[in-house]
Scaffold this motif. Structure first.
Motif, mmCIF file in Angstrom:
data_model
loop_
_atom_site.group_PDB
_atom_site.id
_atom_site.type_symbol
_atom_site.label_atom_id
_atom_site.label_comp_id
_atom_site.label_asym_id
_atom_site.label_seq_id
_atom_site.Cartn_x
_atom_site.Cartn_y
_atom_site.Cartn_z
ATOM 1 N N ALA A 172 4.221 2.626 5.001
ATOM 2 C CA ALA A 172 4.280 1.577 4.263
ATOM 3 C C ALA A 172 2.507 0.968 5.004
ATOM 4 O O ALA A 172 1.617 1.201 4.155
ATOM 5 N N ARG A 173 2.073 1.105 5.932
ATOM 6 C CA ARG A 173 0.959 0.232 6.573
ATOM 7 C C ARG A 173 0.150 1.534 6.341
ATOM 8 O O ARG A 173 -0.713 1.892 6.603
ATOM 9 N N ALA A 174 0.672 3.052 6.715
ATOM 10 C CA ALA A 174 -0.069 3.946 6.207
ATOM 11 C C ALA A 174 -0.657 4.320 4.953
ATOM 12 O O ALA A 174 -1.525 5.148 4.433
ATOM 13 N N GLY A 175 0.239 3.737 4.320
ATOM 14 C CA GLY A 175 0.155 3.943 2.604
ATOM 15 C C GLY A 175 -0.614 2.648 2.536
ATOM 16 O O GLY A 175 -0.895 2.361 0.323
ATOM 17 N N GLY A 176 -1.345 1.715 2.800
ATOM 18 C CA GLY A 176 -2.049 0.365 2.623
ATOM 19 C C GLY A 176 -1.507 -0.709 2.583
ATOM 20 O O GLY A 176 -2.045 -1.383 1.727
ATOM 21 N N CYS A 177 -0.166 -0.997 2.681
ATOM 22 C CA CYS A 177 0.850 -2.716 2.779
ATOM 23 C C CYS A 177 -0.235 -3.113 3.380
ATOM 24 O O CYS A 177 -0.011 -2.337 4.567
ATOM 25 N N ALA A 178 -0.746 -4.281 3.151
ATOM 26 C CA ALA A 178 -0.385 -5.203 4.276
ATOM 27 C C ALA A 178 0.325 -6.086 5.010
ATOM 28 O O ALA A 178 1.870 -5.971 4.600
ATOM 29 N N ASP A 179 -0.115 -6.307 5.506
ATOM 30 C CA ASP A 179 1.598 -6.951 6.778
ATOM 31 C C ASP A 179 2.034 -7.904 5.798
ATOM 32 O O ASP A 179 0.755 -8.813 5.219
ATOM 33 N N GLY A 180 3.480 -8.647 5.851
ATOM 34 C CA GLY A 180 3.888 -9.326 4.750
ATOM 35 C C GLY A 180 3.899 -9.298 3.407
ATOM 36 O O GLY A 180 4.294 -9.590 2.668
ATOM 37 N N SER A 181 3.818 -7.711 2.933
ATOM 38 C CA SER A 181 3.386 -7.933 1.922
ATOM 39 C C SER A 181 4.828 -7.495 1.524
ATOM 40 O O SER A 181 5.710 -6.695 2.282
ATOM 41 N N LEU A 182 5.367 -7.244 0.235
ATOM 42 C CA LEU A 182 7.013 -7.400 -0.205
ATOM 43 C C LEU A 182 7.545 -6.327 0.460
ATOM 44 O O LEU A 182 9.586 -5.628 0.571
ATOM 45 N N PRO A 206 9.234 -3.794 5.370
ATOM 46 C CA PRO A 206 11.408 -3.866 5.517
ATOM 47 C C PRO A 206 10.901 -4.543 6.434
ATOM 48 O O PRO A 206 9.921 -5.540 6.704
ATOM 49 N N PRO A 207 12.208 -6.048 6.472
ATOM 50 C CA PRO A 207 11.675 -6.794 7.295
ATOM 51 C C PRO A 207 11.838 -6.837 8.847
ATOM 52 O O PRO A 207 12.389 -5.250 8.860
ATOM 53 N N ALA A 208 11.568 -7.695 9.464
ATOM 54 C CA ALA A 208 11.435 -7.306 10.317
ATOM 55 C C ALA A 208 12.437 -7.492 10.977
ATOM 56 O O ALA A 208 13.321 -7.885 10.567
ATOM 57 N N THR A 209 13.138 -6.731 12.184
ATOM 58 C CA THR A 209 14.530 -6.128 13.031
ATOM 59 C C THR A 209 14.293 -6.995 14.180
ATOM 60 O O THR A 209 12.901 -7.190 15.165
#
Length: 63
Positions: free
Chosen positions: A47-57, A60-63
């Motif tokens: 997700a991060r590599a795809g450009g999603c910002a931290d906190g984006s819906l 996946p939720p943090a474990t």
């Protein structure tokens, strides 16, 4: 290159290849995510590599 320019290139290449459908720059990100996940990579890193910002819906939720 803008997202719009990338989408135009993708649409033209899909037409040349005889592929039907609605193609855009998002098609590349979806394909990347699908292949990366199938190879066993971490969904958060994908997700991060795809450009999603931290906190984006979409993350996946943090474990």
């Amino acid at each position: 290159m803008t997202a719009e320019a990338a989408a135009e290139v993708i649409e033209r290449l899909a037409d040349v290849a005889g592929l039907s459908g609605d193609w855009s720059d998002l098609s590349l990100r979806r394909g990347f995510a699908t292949v990366a996940r199938a190879a066993g990579h971490d969904p958060l890193e994908i997700a991060r590599a795809g450009g999603c910002a931290d906190g984006s819906l979409v993350l996946p939720p943090a474990t």
